[in-house]
Structure formats: structure tokens, C-alpha cells
Design an enzyme around this catalytic site. Structure first.
Site, PDB file in Angstrom:
ATOM      1  N   HIS A  73       0.812  -0.791   0.017  1.00 58.97           N
ATOM      2  CA  HIS A  73      -0.185  -0.043  -0.016  1.00 58.97           C
ATOM      3  C   HIS A  73       0.904   1.171  -0.187  1.00 58.97           C
ATOM      4  O   HIS A  73       1.093   2.320   0.486  1.00 58.97           O
ATOM      5  CB  HIS A  73      -0.889  -0.134   1.288  1.00 58.97           C
ATOM      6  CG  HIS A  73      -1.813  -1.127   1.341  1.00 58.97           C
ATOM      7  ND1 HIS A  73      -3.058  -1.130   0.681  1.00 58.97           N
ATOM      8  CD2 HIS A  73      -1.911  -2.707   1.913  1.00 58.97           C
ATOM      9  CE1 HIS A  73      -3.731  -2.110   1.024  1.00 58.97           C
ATOM     10  NE2 HIS A  73      -3.329  -3.072   1.669  1.00 58.97           N
ATOM     11  N   ASN A 145     -10.117  -2.709   2.143  1.00 59.84           N
ATOM     12  CA  ASN A 145     -10.055  -2.766   1.347  1.00 59.84           C
ATOM     13  C   ASN A 145     -10.939  -2.379   0.145  1.00 59.84           C
ATOM     14  O   ASN A 145     -12.395  -2.403   0.985  1.00 59.84           O
ATOM     15  CB  ASN A 145      -9.607  -3.978   0.931  1.00 59.84           C
ATOM     16  CG  ASN A 145      -7.914  -4.251   1.493  1.00 59.84           C
ATOM     17  OD1 ASN A 145      -7.469  -3.100   1.152  1.00 59.84           O
ATOM     18  ND2 ASN A 145      -7.762  -5.095   0.742  1.00 59.84           N
ATOM     19  N   TYR A 359       1.161  -3.937  12.158  1.00 59.21           N
ATOM     20  CA  TYR A 359       0.710  -3.042  11.791  1.00 59.21           C
ATOM     21  C   TYR A 359       1.996  -1.441  13.120  1.00 59.21           C
ATOM     22  O   TYR A 359       2.742  -1.120  12.261  1.00 59.21           O
ATOM     23  CB  TYR A 359      -0.965  -2.324  11.863  1.00 59.21           C
ATOM     24  CG  TYR A 359      -1.519  -2.683  10.502  1.00 59.21           C
ATOM     25  CD1 TYR A 359      -1.176  -4.647  10.219  1.00 59.21           C
ATOM     26  CD2 TYR A 359      -1.269  -2.093   9.941  1.00 59.21           C
ATOM     27  CE1 TYR A 359      -2.262  -4.542   9.273  1.00 59.21           C
ATOM     28  CE2 TYR A 359      -2.146  -2.960   8.158  1.00 59.21           C
ATOM     29  CZ  TYR A 359      -2.526  -3.566   8.374  1.00 59.21           C
ATOM     30  OH  TYR A 359      -3.106  -4.720   7.254  1.00 59.21           O
TER      31      TYR A 359
END
Ligand code: HDD
Length: 706
Positions: A73, A145, A359
Site C-alpha cells: 500500500h 479494502n 501494523y
């Protein structure tokens, strides 16, 4: 343009804004710079001197301007906005930002997955849809998404998936494309990817605009109410402008003409005040129904058909402000689906569980240490108070001598919510009694039923596009074995699909799955392939994007008016006002920039020409009357505009005096998408067809029977 739409988050951003107006140029230490053009030298022609701290200050910073791009991304575009909760769902969740009437600032970042930071917006790819809600109870990130399912079921496979789709490690090719051997090698050995691969090969992977895509939380999450009762939830973002695509050939051309096509479209829409909006919807599943369906709701390769659990709208998001600075905001924003606010919790989806680690870890690396929370874009609006201290780039200045808990010297502060009878985040008290296993539930072993559901829910044109996409991608790979292995998977999904793709590849689709595919699947499910349960539905309307003529909206669509000197202003204005009344935009394209002279006299300033613009970047086309018709007949770029528009199934209209130009184009059959003034109500008919988005029937010549 003056930025408006302030809120508590924007106030934080504004506190950090630097305005250079009327300020002298200084070093980083605030020393005024007398000469910013010349390094300090020993004599005019002599070597530079080490003592030139002004040069060093400038270069040392420049040398460190880049940070690692996101490992996936990397290419993204973002905007600020606001979310307003519009429904009472307090029975299910105590999350305060979801309380009816509450308005919460947010930042949304859209992205492609595989390409590098500077890659094209129009790659065939999944789009990231990440929303950071700056709630009064802390930040909540919904990192989803534009596709409601994922390629893999377990986070352990994520690095492998990403390595397979990214450019190949020896030659770093191809950029931002899945059409290469390693991707298809991987997915053809991982049948669990079959469902998501179908979506990725569909038009969903080629959005017309970031403003015209759905978003999905993908996983099943949990709502938790005041009483501690949990309810499973799936999140959906539904765009008010509808869900639309571009054609594959168009996507490839747009990548050349304007690689920033999506980024520009989002930026310009917001600058013009055309604020994009999405409704937030939820599918709610009582805990008691956890095991009720033919699929496992914890399996991220499955969706819950809207026919069996309808989507309830609970709020609306509006993007209303572009960032001040791309790097400070869009690049430095740190999303993390592993951070929650009270009222929302994880489910046991093994992919989600794995994301909880990845993350924060990646932000620590990418943003250079543990203080990324202090970057203005990441700061919560309700403040952060804890005993964490120091580290690279620390900005907060903690007062006093206490940085531990419990303490008495600091008055016990920052205090524990529970000690004062206040509430804070509490995990859902789910009962778990299990043995440790490194394995997978049998309920995750059906890989093809929902891939079939998706394919069979598509319109004929959409099915055709899927067939073309598989044919394109598999033709690009070198290994015949991989082609066959993937065809075998397609054959499990739908025989006609496999046959049609097989014909384009000159291969007979194998009846059985490849033995290597089975071998890897057995790793997770020793008795693979399993007998699938009977699905609740075999088609689902919500999965198709098709809009029929007259049904959709043309708001913010760009219509190219193809003109030259001598064009009739009357003919332009009539169409322009009809389109603008529907919210569409008319853009005049001529042969040169500068003054355009009208047939009736008078002029207009032209900004866009056949040289700078391309047919693929516009939604519909109009050729007005006037003397311009004579010159356009000899303008190859004009003819190319029309031919490409025709090829890409767009609506094309001609004023009466311009109709003769058709003979010079490749338009043979005047289908419903060719609108002639002599045959009806020009603007009304044009708008009606535009509302259907595209005239896909024009592709019938290439149609494959499914
Ligand atoms: Fe992820 C970024 C979406 C699975 C690890 N992911 C990232 C972004 C989006 C998603 C939209 C960009 C965030 C931004 O704009 O900054 N990812 C998903 C979805 C998934 C998913 C919808 C499955 C349902 N991701 C997933 C797994 C892992 C990761 C299973 C690892 C175990 N994802 C990452 C990451 C990234 C990331 C490596 C790269 C940059 C970043 O996090 O901030 O940590």
C-alpha cells in the site's frame, strides 16, 4: 484556496502549520541566511570549506528526506473528513462515536497494494480503504479494502503473498502488476485465494474513481455493548456516487496519460467542493449465530451475502478537506487495525489476529521509532497521557519527576480509569478453552463456493471482463504448468469460465485440481478436498456493479466538449446547462490553449487541448455545431478521441451539424450510446445513457458465451 471545515483534528494540524509568508530564510537554528546560492569557498575558484555550516544544515536534511515506503500500500492518496452517526445502535455497541448524532473527524487514505510509491493509480489491484476516526475516546482505525474478502486465511502467509505479487526479486519487474509468474505460482498453489482472485480479476480492481468504490472492513469484528454483550459485525462503506469502473485497455492508457488520475480526481473534487460521501453500513450477527452459516464467519476469504444478513446504514462519511502537506499527513499517517476504542473488539479471525502485531511494528520502523503517535496527523484529539517517555523524535515534554505507575508523588496520575469508577477499554470477556494448535479449522476448507457465487452474480459484460482479465494475466506468465494449475482452479469454480479462458490460452482446463495444489492444501486440511456445504444463496445482486441506463447518477462526471474556432456557443451552452443541472462537468477541449472564437462572436479562454488531454480521461463526449466541424474533420486527434470513446463503450453525442463527422470515425452501428440531435432530445437522451455508465453491449463482438 482557503481551507474550511475545521474540527478538533484540524486544530491540531493547524497548530503545527508553518507559514513562510514575509519570513526571512533561516537555518534550522533560526539563523538568517544571507546567501542561499553559493557555498563557502577558499577563493572564487577554490575548494569548498568544511566550516560551511549553512550548506551542511541544508544538505544534511535533504539527504534524509526519504523514509521507507510502506511495504505494501505504498502508493496512496488521502483526505480529511467527518463521520456522522445517524442510527441508534446502542443495543449493540457502546462506542461513543457511533452514538446517533455524533460527529467525528477522520482521515481517509486510499491506496493500491502492489506498486511502489510512485507507481500508476490505474494498476489492476485491490484498493486500500483506511479510515482513522479521531474519536473522543481515542483513535479508531478501520483499515479495509475495496474488496470484501482477502487472498489468505492466516497472517503467517502474508509475507509470502506480498513477495509473490511484488516485482520479482531478481529483476524487480513488473511494477504494480500481478500479471507475472510468481503471483500466479503462489495463488494457484493456495486455493483459498480463489475467491479474492475472482474479485481482483473483475472490474472492481479498476475503479473509475476512488470516490466511486465501496469499502469493506473485510474481517468479522465484534461490537460490545454497555452490558458486555458481543455481536459480530462486518463493516461496509457505500459510495453515494455509485460503484463504477474503467475498461482494462483504458486503465492501461490512463497510466500513461495521467499516472495520478485517481489522486488528481480526488484532490480536484474536494477543491471544487464536490465532497465525496459514503454511508457506513453494518451486517450484525448475534453471537448465537456464529456457527449458523454454510461458511465460517471468521474466515476472511468469505463474505456474508447481503441477502442473508442485510446491511444497515449507521452513518455517513464526508471527505471535505485536502491535506495541507502530503508527507506530513498522507505519508506519515499510521494506521493500525490493532488499536480499538471501547465498544469494538477483534474476532478470532486468524488474519485479523496477525494484523494486530504487524501494523504498529511497521510504523515503528517506517516512522523511525516509538513516537510516531506524536506526529500531528496521528495525535488523538482527546490527548494522550501515560508514562511512556523518551525515544527518537520525542516531542511531548512530560512535567515533573514521575513517569511510573502506581505512584503517589504524582497524585496517582495519570490515573487508572477503574480506580475512579470510570470506564476505559475492556476486552470482550469471551470464554476460550482450547488446546494450542498450529493448524486451521475444517470450516475454512471450502474455497470455491463463494468464488462461484461471485462469478455467477456478475452481468454478462462483467463476466466477459473477468474472462479477459484471466486471459491477459495468464498469457503473460511463462510457465505452462502454472497456467494449467490455475485453469484447474477455475474449472472448480465454473466450467464455462475455465473453458473460455482455456480457449484464449490454447489449453484444455484440467478436470481435477493439480496435485501440487492439493498437496499444499492438505497441509492445512489433511482430508482436502472436502465436500462443500450447500450455500444459502447462489447469486447475490450486491456483488455486481452493473448500472442500467437511466438508473445511476452523472454527478461530477467529466464530459469533453470537442471544439475548435468557429464552434457555436448556443450549441455548447444548451448542453452545458443540461449537464450541469445534473451535477456533471463540461470541459472544453480545443486545438490550442488560449482564445477560442465562437461562431456567434465572442471568445472563451481554453485550458485543455487535444495535445494535453486524452479520451480515456473523460466519461462522455459531445461535439457541438459550428464551423469547427469543418476543421475537426481533418483533426486526427479529434477522431482518435471519438474512436477511443467508442472502443471504451462511452456515450458520445453529436449536435445536428456535427453528425456528419461520424462517417470519419470507426462508429459503424449507431447503438444507444451514440446520441444524435436529429433523432431525439439530445441532452435528455445523452444524460439517460450516461446514467448507465457504459454501453457494454458494444463489446458483443468480443463476447465469450458463459
Ligand atoms: Fe495490511 C497496510 C489493508 C492484511 C500488514 N493494509 C495496509 C493498508 C491497508 C491494508 C488498506 C494501508 C494502510 C495505509 O493507508 O497506511 N491488510 C489490509 C486488509 C487486510 C490486510 C484489508 C486483510 C483483510 N496486512 C494484512 C496482513 C498483514 C498486513 C495479514 C500482516 C500480517 N498491511 C500490513 C503492513 C502495512 C499494511 C505491512 C504496510 C504499511 C502499513 O501497514 O502501515 O503492516
Amino acid at each position: 484556496m482557503k481551507k474550511q471545515n475545521s474540527n478538533k483534528k484540524i486544530d491540531i494540524i493547524n497548530n503545527h502549520l508553518i507559514d513562510n509568508t514575509d519570513k526571512p530564510l533561516t537555518t534550522n537554528d533560526g539563523v538568517h541566511i544571507h546567501d542561499n546560492n553559493n557555498t563557502l569557498k577558499a577563493g572564487e575558484r577554490g575548494p569548498s570549506l568544511l566550516e560551511d555550516f549553512i550548506y551542511q544544515d541544508k544538505l544534511a536534511h535533504f539527504d534524509r528526506e526519504r523514509i521507507p515506503e510502506r511495504v505494501v500500500h505504498a502508493r496512496g492518496s488521502g483526505a480529511h473528513g467527518i463521520f456522522e452517526a445517524t442510527a441508534d445502535i446502542s443495543t449493540y455497541t457502546k462506542a461513543k462515536f457511533l452514538k446517533k448524532g455524533t460527529k467525528t473527524p477522520l482521515f481517509l487514505r486510499f491506496s493500491t497494494v502492489a506498486g511502489f510509491k510512485g507507481s500508476t493509480d490505474l494498476a489492476r489491484d485491490v484498493r486500500g480503504f483506511s479510515v482513522k476516526f479521531y474519536t473522543e475516546e481515542g483513535n479508531y482505525d478501520l483499515v479495509g479494502n475495496n474488496i470484501p474478502v482477502f487472498f489468505i486465511q492466516d497472517a503467517m502467509n502474508f509475507p509470502d503473498l506480498v513477495h509473490a505479487v511484488k516485482p520479482e526479486p531478481n529483476n524487480e519487474m513488473p511494477q504494480a502488476a500481478s500479471a507475472h509468474d510468481t503471483f500466479w505460482d503462489f495463488v494457484s498453489l493456495m486455493p483459498e485465494s480463489a475467491h479474492m482472485v475472482m474479485w481482483a480479476m473483475s472490474d472492481r480492481a479498476l475503479p473509475r474513481s476512488l470516490r466511486m468504490m465501496e469499502g469493506f472492513g473485510v474481517h468479522t469484528f465484534k461490537f460490545v455493548n454497555e452490558k458486555g454483550k458481543g455481536t459480530f459485525v462486518k463493516f461496509h462503506w457505500k459510495p453515494k456516487l455509485g460503484v463504477h469502473q474503467v475498461a482494462w485497455q483504458e486503465a492501461q492508457k490512463i497510466s500513461g496519460y495521467d499516472a495520478d488520475f485517481h489522486r488528481r480526481d480526488l484532490w480536484e473534487a474536494i477543491e471544487k467542493g464536490n465532497f465525496p460521501q459514503w454511508d457506513l453500513g453494518v451486517q450484525l450477527i448475534p453471537e448465537e449465530d456464529e456457527l449458523r452459516y454454510s461458511f465460517d464467519i471468521l474466515d476472511p476469504t468469505k463474505l456474508i451475502p447481503e441477502e442473508i444478513v442485510p446491511v444497515q446504514i449507521i452513518g455517513t462519511m464526508t471527505l471535505n478537506r485536502n491535506p495541507e502537506n502530503f508527507f506530513a499527513e498522507t505519508e506519515q499517517i499510521a494506521f493500525d487495525p490493532g488499536r480499538l476504542v471501547p465498544g469494538i473488539d477483534f474476532s478470532n479471525d486468524p488474519l485479523l489476529q496477525g494484523r494486530v502485531f504487524s501494523y504498529a511494528d511497521t510504523q515503528n520502523y517506517r516512522l523511525g521509532g516509538p513516537n510516531f503517535h506524536e506526529l500531528p496527523i496521528n495525535r488523538p484529539i482527546n490527548g494522550k497521557y501515560n508514562n511512556q517517555k523518551d525515544g527518537f523524535g520525542r516531542q511531548d515534554i512530560l512535567k515533573g519527576n514521575v513517569s511510573y505507575f502506581p505512584n503517589s508523588l504524582g497524585g496517582g496520575c495519570p490515573y487508572h480509569a477503574m480506580l475512579k469508577g470510570e470506564s476505559g477499554f475492556e476486552s470482550h470477556a469471551e470464554k476460550i478453552d482450547a488446546k494450542k494448535v498450529r493448524g486451521r479449522s475444517k470450516s475454512f476448507a471450502d474455497h470455491f463456493t463463494q468464488a462461484r457465487l461471485f462469478f455467477e452474480s456478475q452481468s454478462p459484460a462483467e463476466k466477459d471482463h473477468i474472462i479477459s482479465a484471466f486471459s491477459f494475466e495468464l498469457s503473460k506468465i511463462k510457465s505452462i504448468d502454472i497456467r494449467k494449475r490455475e485453469l484447474a482452479i477455475l474449472n472448480q469454480i465454473n466450467e464455462n469460465l475455465a473453458k473460455s479462458v482455456g480457449e484464449n490460452l490454447g489449453l484444455e482446463p484440467p478436470k481435477e485440481l493439480d496435485k501440487l495444489t492439493i498437496q499444499f492444501a492438505k497441509n492445512n486440511h489433511p482430508d482436502y478436498p472436502i465436500q462443500a456445504s450447500k450455500p444459502e444463496v447462489t447469486t447475490s445482486k450486491a456483488l455486481s456493479m452493473e448500472v442500467k441506463a437511466g438508473e445511476g447518477s452523472i454527478e461530477t462526471r467529466k464530459v469533453a466538449f470537442l471544439v475548435d474556432n468557429g464552434v457555436s456557443k448556443v450549441s455548447i451552452d444548451k448542453m452545458k446547462s443540461a449537464l450541469e443541472a445534473e451535477g456533471a462537468e463540461a470541459v472544453l477541449i480545443s486545438t490550442k490553449v488560449g482564445k477560442l472564437t465562437f461562431k456567434e462572436g465572442g471568445t472563451e479562454n481554453i485550458q485543455f487541448t487535444y495535445l494535453t488531454e486524452a479520451s480515456v480521461c473523460y466519461d462522455a463526449f459531445y461535439t457541438p455545431d459550428g464551423d469547427s466541424v469543418k476543421t475537426l474533420a481533418h483533426e486526427p486527434d479529434y477522431l482518435q478521441f471519438i474512436n477511443e470513446a467508442y472502443r471504451h463503450c462511452k456515450s458520445i453525442s453529436f449536435a445536428k451539424g456535427a453528425e456528419e463527422l461520424i462517417k470519419l470515425t470507426m462508429i459503424k452501428d449507431q447503438d444507444e450510446g451514440i446520441i444524435l440531435e436529429s433523432k431525439g432530445d439530445l441532452s435528455k437522451d445523452f444524460i439517460h445513457v450516461m446514467k448507465g455508465h457504459r454501453v457494454w453491449t458494444r463489446e458483443n463482438a468480443r463476447k465469450v458465451a458463459v
